[in-house]
Scaffold this motif. Structure first.
Motif, mmCIF file in Angstrom:
data_model
loop_
_atom_site.group_PDB
_atom_site.id
_atom_site.type_symbol
_atom_site.label_atom_id
_atom_site.label_comp_id
_atom_site.label_asym_id
_atom_site.label_seq_id
_atom_site.Cartn_x
_atom_site.Cartn_y
_atom_site.Cartn_z
ATOM 1 N N ASN A 319 42.624 54.906 77.359
ATOM 2 C CA ASN A 319 41.703 55.573 78.261
ATOM 3 C C ASN A 319 41.300 56.878 77.600
ATOM 4 O OD1 ASN A 319 43.554 57.639 78.923
ATOM 5 N ND2 ASN A 319 44.367 56.522 80.665
ATOM 6 N N HIS A 320 40.604 57.720 78.343
ATOM 7 C CA HIS A 320 40.083 58.962 77.751
ATOM 8 C C HIS A 320 41.175 60.005 77.505
ATOM 9 C CE1 HIS A 320 40.546 59.554 81.977
ATOM 10 N NE2 HIS A 320 40.419 60.858 81.808
ATOM 11 N N ASP A 321 42.396 59.733 77.900
ATOM 12 C CA ASP A 321 43.502 60.674 77.677
ATOM 13 C C ASP A 321 44.436 60.194 76.575
ATOM 14 O OD1 ASP A 321 42.656 62.292 79.797
ATOM 15 O OD2 ASP A 321 43.840 61.158 81.255
ATOM 16 N N GLN A 322 44.156 59.019 76.018
ATOM 17 C CA GLN A 322 45.093 58.403 75.079
ATOM 18 C C GLN A 322 44.451 58.212 73.704
ATOM 19 O OE1 GLN A 322 48.278 57.633 75.878
ATOM 20 N NE2 GLN A 322 48.022 58.264 78.009
ATOM 21 N N PRO A 323 45.271 58.285 72.659
ATOM 22 C CA PRO A 323 44.773 57.908 71.335
ATOM 23 C C PRO A 323 44.382 56.435 71.361
ATOM 24 C CG PRO A 323 46.991 58.859 71.188
ATOM 25 C CD PRO A 323 46.687 58.681 72.634
ATOM 26 N N ARG A 324 43.665 55.974 70.347
ATOM 27 C CA ARG A 324 43.224 54.587 70.275
ATOM 28 C C ARG A 324 44.415 53.670 69.977
ATOM 29 N NH1 ARG A 324 38.323 53.270 72.367
ATOM 30 N NH2 ARG A 324 36.880 55.003 72.116
ATOM 31 N N ALA A 325 44.539 52.596 70.756
ATOM 32 C CA ALA A 325 45.714 51.720 70.643
ATOM 33 C C ALA A 325 45.836 51.081 69.264
ATOM 34 C CB ALA A 325 45.669 50.633 71.709
ATOM 35 N N VAL A 326 44.712 50.720 68.660
ATOM 36 C CA VAL A 326 44.807 50.024 67.373
ATOM 37 C C VAL A 326 45.375 50.951 66.296
ATOM 38 C CG1 VAL A 326 42.430 50.488 66.615
ATOM 39 C CG2 VAL A 326 43.601 48.430 65.838
ATOM 40 N N SER A 327 45.136 52.241 66.425
ATOM 41 C CA SER A 327 45.695 53.206 65.468
ATOM 42 C C SER A 327 47.153 53.509 65.784
ATOM 43 C CB SER A 327 44.903 54.513 65.509
ATOM 44 O OG SER A 327 43.542 54.288 65.262
ATOM 45 N N ARG A 328 47.527 53.323 67.021
ATOM 46 C CA ARG A 328 48.835 53.749 67.493
ATOM 47 C C ARG A 328 49.887 52.642 67.432
ATOM 48 N NH1 ARG A 328 49.136 56.195 73.589
ATOM 49 N NH2 ARG A 328 51.269 57.006 73.503
ATOM 50 N N PHE A 329 49.504 51.460 67.914
ATOM 51 C CA PHE A 329 50.460 50.340 67.987
ATOM 52 C C PHE A 329 50.111 49.223 66.997
ATOM 53 C CE2 PHE A 329 50.432 52.164 72.299
ATOM 54 C CZ PHE A 329 51.777 52.498 72.405
ATOM 55 N N GLY A 330 48.921 49.305 66.396
ATOM 56 C CA GLY A 330 48.510 48.275 65.453
ATOM 57 C C GLY A 330 48.411 48.872 64.058
ATOM 58 N N ASP A 331 47.498 48.302 63.272
ATOM 59 C CA ASP A 331 47.257 48.795 61.919
ATOM 60 C C ASP A 331 45.740 48.907 61.826
ATOM 61 O OD1 ASP A 331 46.505 48.896 59.269
ATOM 62 O OD2 ASP A 331 48.051 47.507 58.587
ATOM 63 N N ASP A 332 45.218 50.131 61.786
ATOM 64 C CA ASP A 332 43.762 50.261 61.875
ATOM 65 C C ASP A 332 43.075 50.152 60.511
ATOM 66 O OD1 ASP A 332 44.252 52.752 60.809
ATOM 67 O OD2 ASP A 332 43.520 53.887 62.531
ATOM 68 N N LYS A 333 43.837 49.730 59.496
ATOM 69 C CA LYS A 333 43.215 49.509 58.182
ATOM 70 C C LYS A 333 43.271 48.020 57.836
ATOM 71 C CE LYS A 333 43.360 54.156 57.232
ATOM 72 N NZ LYS A 333 44.254 54.553 58.374
ATOM 73 N N LYS A 334 44.362 47.618 57.147
ATOM 74 C CA LYS A 334 44.444 46.251 56.654
ATOM 75 C C LYS A 334 44.312 45.198 57.770
ATOM 76 C CE LYS A 334 47.461 43.254 53.954
ATOM 77 N NZ LYS A 334 48.860 43.074 53.569
ATOM 78 N N TYR A 335 44.970 45.438 58.901
ATOM 79 C CA TYR A 335 45.000 44.432 59.969
ATOM 80 C C TYR A 335 44.245 44.881 61.223
ATOM 81 C CZ TYR A 335 48.682 41.822 57.495
ATOM 82 O OH TYR A 335 49.393 41.082 56.594
ATOM 83 N N ARG A 336 43.208 45.686 61.023
ATOM 84 C CA ARG A 336 42.541 46.231 62.214
ATOM 85 C C ARG A 336 42.076 45.130 63.163
ATOM 86 N NH1 ARG A 336 37.502 47.648 64.224
ATOM 87 N NH2 ARG A 336 36.578 46.549 62.455
ATOM 88 N N ASP A 337 41.374 44.171 62.605
ATOM 89 C CA ASP A 337 40.824 43.097 63.423
ATOM 90 C C ASP A 337 41.943 42.333 64.142
ATOM 91 O OD1 ASP A 337 39.932 40.020 63.505
ATOM 92 O OD2 ASP A 337 38.141 41.293 63.628
ATOM 93 N N ARG A 338 42.922 41.922 63.366
ATOM 94 C CA ARG A 338 43.968 41.095 63.952
ATOM 95 C C ARG A 338 44.847 41.875 64.935
ATOM 96 N NH1 ARG A 338 48.203 37.621 60.513
ATOM 97 N NH2 ARG A 338 46.414 36.681 59.459
ATOM 98 N N SER A 339 45.177 43.097 64.594
ATOM 99 C CA SER A 339 46.075 43.824 65.502
ATOM 100 C C SER A 339 45.346 44.250 66.782
ATOM 101 C CB SER A 339 46.772 44.998 64.806
ATOM 102 O OG SER A 339 45.866 45.977 64.387
#
Ligand code: GLC
Ligand code: CA
Length: 546
Positions: A319-339
């Motif tokens: 939400n507007h108070d949280q960092p982006r989930a894909v950067s936080r719990f996923g991998d926003d580079k190599k596995y951005r799409d999949r995560s």
């Protein structure tokens, strides 16, 4: 059963969604012009963050007039047009009601400051104690929760910024004012409401020092909160609307009460415990990798206990108070799409109503700001100072903000690969994320395998399968630490969801026989009869009706 079990809500941070007039700030007309996109995505409701008159110290969560639109965002007729155009597409509009506090620029507060007794009683004023603050409570944005007013020789309470004064809900006139606001907007055709930090509205009669914490244990899920929410919802006649309460540091028992239909309070609740699993010792401003084990156990408790008590969760990562989930719990580079797809699956197949925050559906990442001058958020700016006062270096403080700042979720929507990512013709109020050439709506719509099409599919699955909207849930415990898996069931139907939260292949302790099951969605090309391991960030949803 919940009336909104088949619905999906899309959250719009108005300031950052779409600018229609080139002033660099998102506005209502911008939203109306984007309805086609949202309708194709398949969402049922749009929750708009506050666009009411405001000095915008906290980007609109500091309201100075609840009945009017801030000129920066448009006009009343723009709002009416948005409501009616959305309705034609079967999309309901939800407004964000900030009722715990008003801006100190609100007429009521100005009259209070002028010493008018009637309006002083709208807020929480207290005399100094030993020439100092009435209690040692800490504001959520840092510093004392009290501000001294010399002309009155009194302090007023502000759980958030000094420009956000807490209302006194024990005063029946305040409660009447709030109901009047709801009736007004419902009369305009609004279909739902999100209530900002609504579990903080009831403060104890006697305010005391907190020698164990920052004061929150005294006012969180406070003494009369359930009574006040019932009164607010039922007396204002919004009982048929979709309603969601933002519950700060709440408990499951309270959320059951807030959202069990028999209590006639709210349709559902947001809770945040799952978004604190990367706070070191509970401190948002100390970095730590997410503790997936803890995340799973929080989901298990909130899913199963809310089910037992017939409560209903709002499901969300962003939400507007949280960092982006894909950067936080996923991998926003190599596995951005999949995560990104894995994270979406993990949430959307659970029991509850899913919320998508603008840009999440195209896999938007954190902002990666490198200079304090790039930040806009009042909380980030306050904490930058506090972190350095507490001994952090400038580099350390910036590193912390780059992961924790609310601005990570507030950069503008990336529409295409042209100027300012198609958000504005002018100068955007906050820097555009540098990765917009790759990550944008236009690209996502062209690629049938995109994150966006995956979200579309998840939204449609919830409408198609009763097991997703109304089935029972049971979290699987016999799986590896980084694997989050659960079962859903209803009558003769069964569904199993597997999600891998790691960038490594995860071997299952015991192979799972999936013969007789059908794969209904997945983020890889694989399909299994016997599942022995999961690929990095893999998500699989299997269904059978025997
Ligand atoms: C809620 C809002 C947040 C705001 C705060 C004070 O947490 O989501 O953006 O700053 O309340 O209104
Ligand atoms: Ca604008």
């Amino acid at each position: 059963m919940n009336r909104f079990s088949k619905s999906t809500v899309y959250q719009i941070y108005v300031k950052s969604f779409k600018d229609s007039n080139g002033d660099g700030i998102g506005d209502i007309k911008g939203i109306t012009s984007s309805l086609g996109y949202l309708s194709k995505l398949g969402v049922d409701y749009l929750w708009l963050t506050p666009f009411f008159c405001s000095p915008l110290n906290d980007n609109g969560y500091d309201i100075s007039d609840y009945y009017n639109v801030d000129p920066v965002f448009g006009t009343m007729s723009d709002v009416e047009e948005l409501i009616s155009e959305a309705e034609k597409l079967n999309i309901g509009i939800m407004f964000d009601m900030v009722f715990n506090h008003t801006s100190t620029s609100h007429e009521w507060f100005k009259r209070a400051l002028a010493g008018e007794k009637e309006y002083m009683d709208y807020y929480i004023f207290r005399s100094p104690v030993n020439n100092s603050e009435p209690t040692n409570w800490v504001s959520k944005f840092g510093g004392s929760a009290w501000e001294y007013v010399p002309t009155l020789n009194k302090y007023y309470l502000h759980l958030f910024d000094v420009s956000q004064a807490d209302l006194n809900w024990d005063n029946p006139k305040v409660r009447e004012e709030m109901k009047k606001i709801l009736r007004f907007w419902k009369g305009k055709g609004v279909k739902g409401f999100r209530f900002d930090v609504v579990n903080l509205i009831s403060k104890p009669e006697k305010l005391e020092n907190d020698f164990e914490g920052d004061g929150r244990r005294f006012y969180t899920d406070g003494p009369r909160v359930h009574e006040y929410i019932k009164e607010l919802v039922n007396d204002s006649g919004i009982g048929d609307c979709i309603t969601v309460g933002e519950m700060s540091s709440t408990s499951i028992d309270n959320c059951i009460k807030y959202s069990n239909p028999d209590e006639h309070e709210l349709s559902m609740t947001f809770s945040f415990h799952h978004l604190k699993v990367d706070y070191k010792d509970g401190n948002k401003w100390e970095l730590m990798k997410p503790d997936i084990q803890k995340l799973k156990s929080i989901f298990a408790q909130w899913q199963e206990k809310m089910q037992e008590g017939n409560g209903w969760n709002a499901l969300f990562w962003c939400n507007h108070d949280q960092p982006r989930a894909v950067s936080r719990f996923g991998d926003d580079k190599k596995y951005r799409d999949r995560s990104a797809k894995m994270l979406a699956t993990a949430i959307h197949m659970l029991r509850g109503t899913p919320y998508i925050f603008q840009g999440e559906e195209i896999g938007m990442t954190n902002a990666y700001f490198t200079d304090i001058a790039m930040y806009r958020d009042v909380e980030s700016l306050n904490y930058y100072k506090i972190l350095m006062e507490n001994g952090k270096s400038k580099e350390e403080a910036l590193k912390i903000l780059s992961e924790r700042s609310r601005d990570n979720g507030r950069t503008v929507m990336l529409w295409n690969d042209r100027k300012n990512a198609g958000f504005t013709e002018g100068t955007p109020w906050i820097d555009v994320n540098k990765n917009y050439k790759d990550i944008n709506v236009e690209n996502s719509l062209e690629d049938n395998n995109s994150i966006c099409h995956y979200y579309k599919k998840l939204i449609a699955l919830r409408k198609k399968y009763r097991i997703i909207s109304d089935g029972r849930v049971k979290i699987k415990i016999d799986v590896p630490e980084n694997v989050f898996a659960y079962e859903r069931s209803i009558d003769s139907e069964k569904m199993i969801v597997f999600t891998n939260f790691s960038d490594k292949t995860e071997k299952l302790q015991t192979p799972i026989d999936l013969n007789g099951y059908e794969l209904i969605i997945s983020n890889t090309d694989a399909s299994y009869n016997i599942l022995t391991e999961l690929e990095p960030y893999e998500a699989l949803v299997y269904y059978k009706n025997k």
